[in-house]
Structures are given as structure tokens and as C-alpha cells.
Design a protein around this motif. Structure first.
Motif, short mmCIF file in Angstrom:
data_model
loop_
_atom_site.label_atom_id
_atom_site.label_comp_id
_atom_site.label_asym_id
_atom_site.label_seq_id
_atom_site.Cartn_x
_atom_site.Cartn_y
_atom_site.Cartn_z
N TYR A 120 -76.36 -16.70 37.33
CA TYR A 120 -77.37 -17.50 36.62
C TYR A 120 -76.76 -18.14 35.38
CZ TYR A 120 -82.18 -18.70 35.34
OH TYR A 120 -83.34 -19.38 35.05
N LEU A 121 -76.05 -17.34 34.59
CA LEU A 121 -75.43 -17.84 33.37
C LEU A 121 -74.30 -18.82 33.67
CD1 LEU A 121 -75.38 -14.54 31.31
CD2 LEU A 121 -76.92 -16.51 30.98
N SER A 122 -73.66 -18.69 34.82
CA SER A 122 -72.60 -19.62 35.22
C SER A 122 -73.14 -21.02 35.45
CB SER A 122 -71.90 -19.13 36.50
OG SER A 122 -71.23 -17.92 36.26
N VAL A 123 -74.42 -21.13 35.71
CA VAL A 123 -75.06 -22.43 35.87
C VAL A 123 -75.76 -22.84 34.56
CG1 VAL A 123 -76.83 -23.73 37.13
CG2 VAL A 123 -75.36 -22.08 38.34
N LEU A 124 -76.54 -21.93 34.01
CA LEU A 124 -77.36 -22.23 32.83
C LEU A 124 -76.54 -22.68 31.63
CD1 LEU A 124 -80.21 -22.12 31.44
CD2 LEU A 124 -79.61 -19.78 30.79
N VAL A 125 -75.55 -21.90 31.24
CA VAL A 125 -74.83 -22.15 29.99
C VAL A 125 -74.09 -23.50 30.00
CG1 VAL A 125 -73.01 -21.30 28.46
CG2 VAL A 125 -74.75 -19.73 29.35
N PRO A 126 -73.35 -23.83 31.06
CA PRO A 126 -72.72 -25.16 31.05
C PRO A 126 -73.73 -26.32 30.99
CG PRO A 126 -71.72 -23.77 32.72
CD PRO A 126 -72.92 -23.04 32.20
N LEU A 127 -74.86 -26.16 31.67
CA LEU A 127 -75.88 -27.22 31.61
C LEU A 127 -76.42 -27.38 30.19
CD1 LEU A 127 -77.84 -26.62 34.93
CD2 LEU A 127 -76.34 -28.56 34.38
N LEU A 128 -76.60 -26.27 29.49
CA LEU A 128 -77.08 -26.35 28.11
C LEU A 128 -76.06 -27.00 27.19
CD1 LEU A 128 -78.81 -22.85 27.75
CD2 LEU A 128 -79.92 -25.09 28.05
N ARG A 129 -74.78 -26.94 27.57
CA ARG A 129 -73.72 -27.60 26.79
C ARG A 129 -73.56 -29.07 27.17
NH1 ARG A 129 -70.05 -22.60 27.68
NH2 ARG A 129 -69.44 -23.79 29.52
N GLY A 130 -74.33 -29.53 28.16
CA GLY A 130 -74.25 -30.93 28.58
C GLY A 130 -73.21 -31.18 29.66
N GLU A 131 -72.74 -30.13 30.30
CA GLU A 131 -71.70 -30.27 31.32
C GLU A 131 -72.29 -30.39 32.72
OE1 GLU A 131 -69.26 -26.77 30.84
OE2 GLU A 131 -68.93 -27.19 28.71
N GLN A 132 -71.53 -31.00 33.61
CA GLN A 132 -71.86 -31.02 35.03
C GLN A 132 -71.55 -29.64 35.60
OE1 GLN A 132 -73.56 -34.21 35.46
NE2 GLN A 132 -72.50 -34.13 37.40
N ALA A 142 -75.63 -24.58 42.70
CA ALA A 142 -76.05 -25.70 41.85
C ALA A 142 -74.96 -26.76 41.84
CB ALA A 142 -76.34 -25.22 40.44
N ARG A 143 -75.36 -27.97 42.05
CA ARG A 143 -74.49 -29.14 41.92
C ARG A 143 -75.31 -30.18 41.15
NH1 ARG A 143 -74.43 -27.30 46.79
NH2 ARG A 143 -72.58 -26.35 47.65
N ILE A 144 -75.21 -30.09 39.83
CA ILE A 144 -76.14 -30.89 39.03
C ILE A 144 -75.60 -31.08 37.62
CG2 ILE A 144 -77.42 -28.82 38.30
CD1 ILE A 144 -80.00 -30.54 38.47
N GLY A 145 -76.04 -32.14 37.01
CA GLY A 145 -75.86 -32.38 35.59
C GLY A 145 -77.20 -32.89 35.05
N LEU A 146 -77.45 -32.66 33.79
CA LEU A 146 -78.72 -33.08 33.19
C LEU A 146 -78.47 -34.14 32.13
CD1 LEU A 146 -80.30 -29.54 32.68
CD2 LEU A 146 -80.80 -31.17 34.52
N THR A 147 -79.41 -35.02 31.95
CA THR A 147 -79.33 -36.02 30.89
C THR A 147 -80.35 -35.73 29.78
OG1 THR A 147 -80.89 -37.47 32.06
CG2 THR A 147 -78.53 -37.82 32.47
N ALA A 151 -78.48 -31.28 24.24
CA ALA A 151 -77.45 -30.37 24.74
C ALA A 151 -76.39 -30.14 23.67
CB ALA A 151 -76.81 -30.96 26.00
N GLY A 152 -75.76 -28.99 23.75
CA GLY A 152 -74.61 -28.73 22.89
C GLY A 152 -74.64 -27.44 22.13
N ASN A 153 -75.70 -27.17 21.38
CA ASN A 153 -75.66 -26.00 20.50
C ASN A 153 -76.96 -25.22 20.57
OD1 ASN A 153 -74.60 -24.22 18.67
ND2 ASN A 153 -75.15 -25.43 16.89
N LEU A 154 -77.29 -24.74 21.75
CA LEU A 154 -78.50 -23.96 21.94
C LEU A 154 -78.07 -22.53 22.25
CD1 LEU A 154 -81.49 -25.12 24.12
CD2 LEU A 154 -80.99 -22.76 23.69
N PRO A 155 -78.33 -21.59 21.33
CA PRO A 155 -77.90 -20.22 21.57
C PRO A 155 -78.66 -19.58 22.72
CG PRO A 155 -79.14 -20.38 19.52
CD PRO A 155 -78.99 -21.76 20.04
N VAL A 156 -77.91 -18.83 23.52
CA VAL A 156 -78.49 -18.08 24.64
C VAL A 156 -78.25 -16.60 24.38
CG1 VAL A 156 -78.39 -17.64 27.13
CG2 VAL A 156 -78.07 -19.96 26.26
#
Length: 161
Positions: A120-132, A142-147, A151-156
């Protein structure tokens, strides 16, 4: 030292107004953060966005959002939206919940929960950083990126059983 406050689950009419008053009181009393659980009442993220957007200066967090009922991409999108509404003051607490809730109430398997959280974290954390993300695990894909902005500095924070 930073000291935070656990907010009570607001009940009855005007739940969101009551929550806003709790957040205001926490900020006025000098707490650095206020935390809302996500159990069976209000959705903590949505409630914090509504109530917390009207109260500047205090970090707001979830304690905790269960991972199982939401795909990590959906949670990332929601958390980023809430973080934008709160001007970057969200701390996202996520956890596994409990076997009785996940299996008996939601109908998901609670087999090997640590593996599930790792994936779960392998998908969640990169997406929160703005990564694909291109991830395929045993339990999640998951094969996704978000716009989504913010994104960037959201503590988990990850809750432990």
C-alpha cells in the motif's frame, strides 16, 4: 516539543460545525495539531477539509484512515485534495484497522497485513510526492500518476497493530 490533541467524534445535528469549534478551541489553546479518527461516523479527511479550512495555523491529522477499503491511489487523491484545502497542514495517518472490521464487515482478506501495508505504501507515498507509479504486488496493482495539487510534502504516519 509539539503537543497534539485527539478530537472527539462529533455527533448529532451540526456535526461539522461542532468539529470546527473543536479545532478552533485546540488552536486557541495552543495545540500544534488536532487529530480525528476515521471509524464509522464522519469521513475524517472530508470532515477535516470542511472544518479545518476555516481555522488557520494548526496541523490537522487523521488517526487513522483504514487502508483496506480504499485503493492507495484513491486515498492519495483525496489526501492531496484535503491538503490543498488546508493550505498544506494535513498529516495523513493510515493503518490496517482490525481483522474483525476488514474481514467480517468489509469482506476483505486480512491475511499477511504487514505485506499489504508495505505494498500500500509503495503506491501511496510516491503518489503523494507527485511521482508516477508502476507497481504490481501480490495484493495491489497500480499504474497511475495524479495531477492533484499539493503533492510533495505531506507527512504519512503509519499506525501499528
Amino acid at each position: 516539543m509539539r503537543i497534539g490533541l485527539s478530537l472527539g467524534e462529533p455527533e448529532g445535528p451540526g456535526e461539522l460545525a461542532n468539529l470546527r469549534r473543536q479545532v478552533e478551541r485546540a488552536a486557541d489553546d495552543g495545540f500544534s495539531s488536532a487529530w480525528l479518527s476515521n471509524i464509522f461516523g464522519l469521513d475524517a479527511l472530508t470532515a477535516l477539509a470542511v472544518a479545518g479550512a476555516q481555522v488557520p495555523g494548526i496541523e490537522l491529522g487523521t488517526s487513522v484512515v483504514p487502508a483496506y477499503p480504499r485503493h492507495p491511489a484513491a486515498l492519495a487523491q483525496q489526501a492531496l485534495t484535503v491538503n490543498a484545502a488546508l493550505d498544506g497542514r494535513l498529516a495523513l495517518g493510515v493503518g490496517l484497522s482490525h481483522k474483525v472490521v476488514i474481514e467480517d464487515m468489509y469482506g476483505y482478506s486480512f491475511d499477511r497485513p504487514a505485506r499489504y501495508m508495505r505494498e500500500y505504501l509503495s503506491v501511496l507515498v510516491p503518489l503523494l510526492r507527485g511521482e508516477q507509479v508502476a507497481f504490481e504486488g501480490e495484493t495491489l496493482t497500480a499504474r497511475i500518476g495524479l495531477t492533484t495539487p499539493g503533492a510533495g510534502n505531506l507527512p504519512v504516519l503509519v499506525a501499528a497493530l
